[in-house]
Design a protein around this motif. Structure first.
Motif: not given
Length: 193
Positions: A165-187
């Motif tokens: 859970v710790t790795i998952q939350v840190l990865a989502m907050t700092y790495l994954i969600m910023p990238v996913i949000t930019m990739l999916l922003k049109a939708w």
């Protein structure tokens, strides 16, 4: 307009992003830039401060400066907003800014879907956030279990879960969600119509 975030119960303590929009008096831009450097330095030493972004006047910002502060908890954001040192820095804006600032804050999961280049922070519909979070969390947790499972076999189940859970939350907050949000922003941010 008050220059503070509203009080909230101690039970609620999510991450917070505060965006402050200010118009600068003509010819006072250099003074405001100096003010930004100073207050950014002071804010960076506050507990829970996770970074400051500056958007300079553009068409996207409506010709205003935007200062975006990020804090790890509502409690830390409130401590900054109500601090005497911040009050002193706000007083230094006399004769530099034009009128009261516009302010917005986002808390909780919405922070994962923040688009700092947007003219105003905005969140996608909740059903879209849920779909993206389910897909991302499933993929990440599944991958972490495959990768770390064999290494953590001797650990108690609760500590295995805590590590994942710790790795998952840190990865989502700092790495994954910023990238996913930019990739999916049109939708994610598509307007109906």
């Amino acid at each position: 307009m008050a220059d503070h975030i509203p009080p909230r119960s101690n039970a609620e303590n999510p991450p917070v992003t505060i965006s402050v929009y200010r118009r600068i008096l003509p010819g006072r831009e250099a003074a405001y830039e100096e003010w930004i450097r100073g207050i950014s330095e002071v804010a960076s030493h506050f507990d829970g401060q996770q970074g400051i972004n500056i958007l300079r006047p553009s068409e996207q910002t409506g010709g205003r400066y935007v200062v975006i502060y990020r804090f790890d908890t509502y409690e830390h954001a409130t401590a900054w907003e109500n601090s005497p040192v911040r009050t002193e820095w706000i007083a230094k804006l006399e004769g530099i800014t034009d009128g009261e600032p516009d302010r917005e804050s986002a808390t909780g999961l919405e922070v994962w879907f923040d688009l700092p280049e947007a003219p105003r922070p905005t969140q996608p519909p909740r059903h879209k956030m849920a779909v993206v979070l389910i897909a991302v969390i499933f993929a990440l947790v599944f991958a972490l279990q495959l990768l770390l499972g064999p290494v953590m076999t001797g650990l108690p189940r609760w500590s295995q879960t805590l590590i994942i859970v710790t790795i998952q939350v840190l990865a989502m907050t700092y790495l994954i969600m910023p990238v996913i949000t930019m990739l999916l922003k049109a939708w994610l941010f598509r307007k109906k119509g």
